[in-house]
Design a protein around this motif. Structure first.
Motif, PDB file in Angstrom:
ATOM      1  N   ASN A  80       0.811  -1.223   0.000  1.00 47.32           N
ATOM      2  CA  ASN A  80       0.000   0.000   0.000  1.00 47.32           C
ATOM      3  C   ASN A  80       0.845   1.274   0.000  1.00 47.32           C
ATOM      4  OD1 ASN A  80       0.971  -0.382   2.573  1.00 47.32           O
ATOM      5  ND2 ASN A  80      -0.854   0.402   3.601  1.00 47.32           N
ATOM      6  N   SER A  81       2.116   1.154  -0.365  1.00 42.06           N
ATOM      7  CA  SER A  81       2.974   2.344  -0.388  1.00 42.06           C
ATOM      8  C   SER A  81       3.461   2.604  -1.809  1.00 42.06           C
ATOM      9  CB  SER A  81       4.172   2.156   0.533  1.00 42.06           C
ATOM     10  OG  SER A  81       5.073   1.247  -0.047  1.00 42.06           O
ATOM     11  N   SER A 112      12.753  10.638   1.923  1.00 48.06           N
ATOM     12  CA  SER A 112      11.567  11.458   2.219  1.00 48.06           C
ATOM     13  C   SER A 112      10.287  10.632   2.086  1.00 48.06           C
ATOM     14  CB  SER A 112      11.508  12.694   1.322  1.00 48.06           C
ATOM     15  OG  SER A 112      11.440  12.333  -0.032  1.00 48.06           O
ATOM     16  N   ASP A 113      10.172   9.817   1.027  1.00 51.41           N
ATOM     17  CA  ASP A 113       8.983   8.971   0.856  1.00 51.41           C
ATOM     18  C   ASP A 113       8.852   7.968   1.995  1.00 51.41           C
ATOM     19  OD1 ASP A 113       8.436  10.245  -1.509  1.00 51.41           O
ATOM     20  OD2 ASP A 113       9.074   8.605  -2.810  1.00 51.41           O
ATOM     21  N   GLU A 116       7.917   9.614   5.422  1.00 49.54           N
ATOM     22  CA  GLU A 116       6.489   9.974   5.496  1.00 49.54           C
ATOM     23  C   GLU A 116       5.623   8.736   5.710  1.00 49.54           C
ATOM     24  OE1 GLU A 116       5.061  12.906   5.821  1.00 49.54           O
ATOM     25  OE2 GLU A 116       7.088  13.710   5.831  1.00 49.54           O
ATOM     26  N   TYR A 117       5.952   7.660   5.018  1.00 53.07           N
ATOM     27  CA  TYR A 117       5.190   6.410   5.163  1.00 53.07           C
ATOM     28  C   TYR A 117       5.277   5.888   6.597  1.00 53.07           C
ATOM     29  CZ  TYR A 117       3.874   1.502   4.589  1.00 53.07           C
ATOM     30  OH  TYR A 117       3.290   0.270   4.720  1.00 53.07           O
ATOM     31  N   LYS A 119       6.143   7.566   9.332  1.00 57.80           N
ATOM     32  CA  LYS A 119       5.539   8.526  10.263  1.00 57.80           C
ATOM     33  C   LYS A 119       4.023   8.361  10.274  1.00 57.80           C
ATOM     34  CE  LYS A 119       5.434  13.490  11.165  1.00 57.80           C
ATOM     35  NZ  LYS A 119       5.739  14.793  10.598  1.00 57.80           N
ATOM     36  N   LYS A 120       3.446   8.229   9.092  1.00 61.08           N
ATOM     37  CA  LYS A 120       2.000   8.066   8.966  1.00 61.08           C
ATOM     38  C   LYS A 120       1.530   6.783   9.653  1.00 61.08           C
ATOM     39  CE  LYS A 120      -1.286   7.133   5.314  1.00 61.08           C
ATOM     40  NZ  LYS A 120      -1.375   6.917   3.881  1.00 61.08           N
ATOM     41  N   ASN A 121       2.326   5.724   9.518  1.00 67.21           N
ATOM     42  CA  ASN A 121       1.959   4.431  10.095  1.00 67.21           C
ATOM     43  C   ASN A 121       2.494   4.229  11.518  1.00 67.21           C
ATOM     44  OD1 ASN A 121       0.551   2.706   7.881  1.00 67.21           O
ATOM     45  ND2 ASN A 121       2.193   3.799   6.833  1.00 67.21           N
ATOM     46  N   LYS A 122       3.228   5.262  12.024  1.00 70.20           N
ATOM     47  CA  LYS A 122       3.798   5.210  13.387  1.00 70.20           C
ATOM     48  C   LYS A 122       4.597   3.931  13.611  1.00 70.20           C
ATOM     49  CE  LYS A 122       0.341   8.159  15.620  1.00 70.20           C
ATOM     50  NZ  LYS A 122      -0.368   8.640  14.438  1.00 70.20           N
ATOM     51  N   LYS A 123       5.511   3.662  12.705  1.00 71.45           N
ATOM     52  CA  LYS A 123       6.298   2.430  12.759  1.00 71.45           C
ATOM     53  C   LYS A 123       7.792   2.715  12.665  1.00 71.45           C
ATOM     54  CE  LYS A 123       3.135  -0.901  12.756  1.00 71.45           C
ATOM     55  NZ  LYS A 123       3.073  -1.931  13.794  1.00 71.45           N
ATOM     56  N   ASN A 155      13.427   6.852  12.500  1.00 68.72           N
ATOM     57  CA  ASN A 155      12.579   5.658  12.515  1.00 68.72           C
ATOM     58  C   ASN A 155      13.046   4.586  11.523  1.00 68.72           C
ATOM     59  OD1 ASN A 155      11.902   7.235  10.336  1.00 68.72           O
ATOM     60  ND2 ASN A 155       9.705   7.270  10.721  1.00 68.72           N
TER      61      ASN A 155
END
Length: 195
Positions: A80-81, A112-113, A116-117, A119-123, A155
């Motif tokens: 999904n990325s 950067s991609d 963001e992925y 950070k959005k998924n908090k992983k 992260n």
């Protein structure tokens, strides 16, 4: 997956878990010391984190092949990325540019991609590179990784599994900045407490 007869290394697992905030974990030992088996065990112990295992061959010693391998691994593991596809696009557009510009383009897109992925998924993400010795003499791949590790988002963690200390990775600098965790053949050797 480790075989049934594999002896779990609890003390060593405690040590490597203490390195989870490091940018780079370097696992080095000659063939036969169990570094890959131990790394597989650590990989499977990471339950909450995202993780990717990539086996490196000598074919991956150019920046195009190495990052294409990463792009495919990300596409296969994170359906999904978009960053696997984005990285492929950047690689195809960077074919005929100078190496420093190519490294900048690839790392900028990738980091950067990916940041963001995550950070959005908090992983947290662990990228395992097995048999890293197959590409540790590649100037362009190691230059790209040195650059990436220097500016690595907090992260993302790399785990290099290698038969020797990487020749062109700036691990002394990473060690001095407290960014590096090390597992060596001395750690992997069994002592009386293990037997």
């Amino acid at each position: 997956e480790n075989p049934d007869y594999y002896y779990s290394r609890e003390k060593l697992l405690d040590k490597i878990h203490s390195y989870q905030t490091k940018k780079l974990i370097l696992i080095t030992a000659p063939a036969g010391y169990g570094k890959t088996s131990f790394s597989v065990e650590f990989f499977h112990k990471l339950k909450k984190e995202l993780k990717i295992w990539i086996s490196i061959s000598t074919y991956d010693n150019s920046i195009e092949n190495f990052f294409l391998l990463l792009a495919i691994a990300f596409e296969n593991n994170f359906k999904n990325s978009k960053f696997g596809g984005n990285l492929k696009n950047v690689l195809s557009k960077s074919q005929n540019v100078p190496i420093n510009e190519k490294i900048h383009n690839v790392i900028s897109s990738f980091s950067s991609d990916l940041f963001e992925y995550l950070k959005k998924n908090k992983k947290q993400l662990f990228i395992f590179l097995d048999d890293f010795h197959n590409i540790d003499d590649s100037d362009e791949v190691c230059s790209a990784l040195n650059y990436f590790l220097e500016y690595l988002p907090p992260n993302i963690n790399f785990v290099f599994i290698s038969r020797r200390d990487p020749k062109k990775i700036n691990y002394p600098k990473f060690l001095a900045k407290n960014w590096l965790g090390r597992i060596t053949k001395d750690d992997l050797s069994f002592d009386n407490a293990d037997i």
